[in-house]
Write a protein that holds these residues in place. Sequence first.
Motif, PDB file in Angstrom:
ATOM      1  N   ILE A 117       1.192  -1.586  -0.335  1.00 44.93           N
ATOM      2  CA  ILE A 117      -0.267   0.166   0.395  1.00 44.93           C
ATOM      3  C   ILE A 117       0.579   1.366  -0.066  1.00 44.93           C
ATOM      4  O   ILE A 117       1.593   1.581   0.722  1.00 44.93           O
ATOM      5  CB  ILE A 117      -0.944   0.172   1.326  1.00 44.93           C
ATOM      6  CG1 ILE A 117      -1.721  -1.469   1.302  1.00 44.93           C
ATOM      7  CG2 ILE A 117      -2.049   1.329   1.106  1.00 44.93           C
ATOM      8  CD1 ILE A 117      -2.886  -1.302   2.216  1.00 44.93           C
ATOM      9  N   VAL A 422      -2.492   3.788  -3.584  1.00 44.20           N
ATOM     10  CA  VAL A 422      -2.153   2.693  -4.578  1.00 44.20           C
ATOM     11  C   VAL A 422      -1.635   1.334  -3.698  1.00 44.20           C
ATOM     12  O   VAL A 422      -1.028   1.214  -3.191  1.00 44.20           O
ATOM     13  CB  VAL A 422      -0.992   2.989  -5.652  1.00 44.20           C
ATOM     14  CG1 VAL A 422      -0.968   2.785  -6.513  1.00 44.20           C
ATOM     15  CG2 VAL A 422      -1.190   4.537  -6.293  1.00 44.20           C
ATOM     16  N   VAL A 423      -2.427   0.544  -4.495  1.00 43.33           N
ATOM     17  CA  VAL A 423      -2.137  -1.321  -3.938  1.00 43.33           C
ATOM     18  C   VAL A 423      -1.931  -1.691  -5.026  1.00 43.33           C
ATOM     19  O   VAL A 423      -2.496  -2.350  -5.651  1.00 43.33           O
ATOM     20  CB  VAL A 423      -3.703  -0.924  -2.781  1.00 43.33           C
ATOM     21  CG1 VAL A 423      -2.876  -2.877  -2.348  1.00 43.33           C
ATOM     22  CG2 VAL A 423      -4.604   0.097  -2.013  1.00 43.33           C
ATOM     23  N   ARG A 424      -0.894  -2.867  -4.634  1.00 44.50           N
ATOM     24  CA  ARG A 424      -0.641  -4.013  -5.183  1.00 44.50           C
ATOM     25  C   ARG A 424      -0.254  -5.129  -5.475  1.00 44.50           C
ATOM     26  O   ARG A 424       0.069  -5.463  -3.575  1.00 44.50           O
ATOM     27  CB  ARG A 424       1.356  -3.235  -5.878  1.00 44.50           C
ATOM     28  CG  ARG A 424       0.924  -2.100  -6.796  1.00 44.50           C
ATOM     29  CD  ARG A 424       2.717  -1.499  -7.313  1.00 44.50           C
ATOM     30  NE  ARG A 424       2.011  -0.152  -7.864  1.00 44.50           N
ATOM     31  CZ  ARG A 424       2.513   0.399  -7.312  1.00 44.50           C
ATOM     32  NH1 ARG A 424       2.460   0.988  -6.444  1.00 44.50           N
ATOM     33  NH2 ARG A 424       2.816   1.851  -8.178  1.00 44.50           N
TER      34      ARG A 424
END
Lengths: 431, 431
Positions: A117, A422-424
Amino acid sequence: MRVAGAEAGLKEAIYAQLRVAQRAARALAAAGTEEKNRALVAMADAIWARRDEVLAANAQDVAAAEAAGDTPARIDRLRLTERRLEDTLAGVNQVASLPDPVGTVEAAYTRPNGLRIEKVRVPFGVIAMVYEARPNVTVDAAVLAVKTGNAAVLRGGREALCTNRALAAAMRDGLQRTGLPADAVQLIEHVDRGSVDILIQARGLVDLAIPRGGAGLIQRVVENARVPVIETGVGNCHVYVHADADLAMAERIVLNAKLQRPSVCNAIETVLVDRALSGWLPRLVGALLHHGAEVRACPESLAVLRAAGVVHERLRAATEEDFATEFLAPILALKLVDGLEDAIGHIDRYGTRHSEAIVTQNAQAAETFLKRIDAAAVYHNASTRFTDGFEFGFGAEIGISTQKLHARGPMGLAELTTYKYVVRGTGQVRG
Amino acid sequence: MRVAGAEAGLKEAIYAQLRVAQRAARALAAAGTEEKNRALVAMADAIWARRDEVLAANAQDVAAAEAAGDTPARIDRLRLTERRLEDTLAGVNQVASLPDPVGTVEAAYTRPNGLRIEKVRVPFGVIAMVYEARPNVTVDAAVLAVKTGNAAVLRGGREALCTNRALAAAMRDGLQRTGLPADAVQLIEHVDRGSVDILIQARGLVDLAIPRGGAGLIQRVVENARVPVIETGVGNCHVYVHADADLAMAERIVLNAKLQRPSVCNAIETVLVDRALSGWLPRLVGALLHHGAEVRACPESLAVLRAAGVVHERLRAATEEDFATEFLAPILALKLVDGLEDAIGHIDRYGTRHSEAIVTQNAQAAETFLKRIDAAAVYHNASTRFTDGFEFGFGAEIGISTQKLHARGPMGLAELTTYKYVVRGTGQVRG
């Protein structure tokens, strides 16, 4: 029926501008810092190249204001000169040199499930500025918005319409030349009140509205807005001179905080003096009167002053209402207070949570004041006049927030941005 | 005249509560972390000690709701059990163990003139919560507010009035026992709509209003508020399955994002599938139908599905309106899109800037999506269901902001604070 039709037409026209601004904002959000900085310089250059046109338009506005019998102060605020334009454009180049908050990662961490995150600064999108006479706001607002990747929708005052048209056209031209969308700067040319209401109620099209101007304008925006607003401007500020103050310092600070520029929101309106210092009142009030201030004293301080032989046409009795008034003029209310708690109580009651100062050599009293007072900026041994984006080192200022949501006190570039997460992942689902 | 008199009386009563809350907030702002944590534990203990009373009050609310013919879903939201109360109180103790944001110094620097400036996290003051049936919000909101030094003014729904009274009384009791002001928790017992308007228009008395509930409530608050508001809740979210997706992962994520809990704002309403993957549609839609979803397909995808022999009573044609609808139910709209730009365009048009996901093995496509999509949370290869304070690791959640001002996405403790500038000088005045 015709009025309703005209209103619907106005709404449609403004919504069309907002939609265009929204598209431009998306392009601007994706632009890099260098690209935006080049655009800023091009905007300044375009204004300078067209300065004759801008100044002629301004002369037209000034002539109309004079014919309408506007006050000299208002006409002065409206007037552009080559020198003022130069100062404004120097400010634009300064903003170009400031760091870009967009893209800053404020936090980054990995959750136990492996999700990465990041909290990243991003532009708001479309920022609507609603303001009054000063044409420099047209330039400042557009430039700060573009620097932070936002589109600026500018609704200036009727008095400055010709000037604002010329300035906006030049800035759009500058934007276009660097390949960024000209539509990121939009001037709303309908200057009746209806256009303000349409703008501040355009949910989904305006991400943030900032009113700048007199109390009437700000009140109107706050009362009618349906989009998020940052309130700016009203300041009923105080200096409290504590019993353990350095009196020479206290005198300097009070005079500066009241008189260096009485018309602004970070100037003080009341000085609170500890009862232990009543013997000092003749000196303080003498200095204030000498420098042209009018002093409105509480009954007790007035009695002390009269007993000491201080009589002056600009020294009079304060009413209760004076303590609640933002004079915006060289008028200072004076009240004797019974120590720190009494001072804090007065400020809690009458203050507008803007800027508040204590003058004292007593560190403990200072810390209590700094902790207990609820205001955007609290000062120990300094003038309240420092509540300002430049004085705080932000390099730019879009206004001074007097609310607590989002931004408090001076707002610079960072305050014109929001954030997103922004979540990967690698296929995570919630259990 | 009598109605006007009654309204004036109601306003006066609510303002009196707000003034009391404001005084309590000042005391709470000065309280230390340990003191606040002890108060939180005492609040939980007091509720547990009075659980019979709380559950009896809740049974009364539930009986009234049943008699009024409320839906089973609403009655379920209203109902407290010993088990649910235990879970809520475990949450309170968890909040007590979290770090306190108040007093955190976010920036500290010295200006060339010697002024020392610190940006310090401080409480808002008075936070008004306007919410609907769930009584656990009464506890969560009060506890998060107290932890962050704020007073909580709670305006719950009519259905939960008896329960909320019992909970608030217990919490006030707990506060009092630890020496903090009971008045930091105030329940507004007038549950007609007028009390909401009075609360959200109380400028100078309410520092922040947070509505939590259905779209109608949030709309009402946003339209009528004169105090700063954080909007929560509405989510028209998407998963975009890119041409280079891992299809097993995509299926898992779509099913989870739609069906794991369809009634919440971070569930998706539309799946966008790259046209290159139309051969995969029968498999995806088969899985959705198998798990009980209703699928509303765009004309092109519907044709593909029918050609592949997929016919089902829960598979039907999507209307344009379906793409703009937050179903809050196991219904999913489906649309074939022409690559990344088309997907971004659809989300720009219909999305509510809440949570958006891309599933792809293509890093460049993922980064473009993450950068370009304007939403509180953007995901690569993960379910949108993770947009949640606990899942983000905040340890607590007061709601999910869908605006860009102040807080975006899940709001935890830090989002219930603002900041002030503390400025220490040695007699500086402005030149």
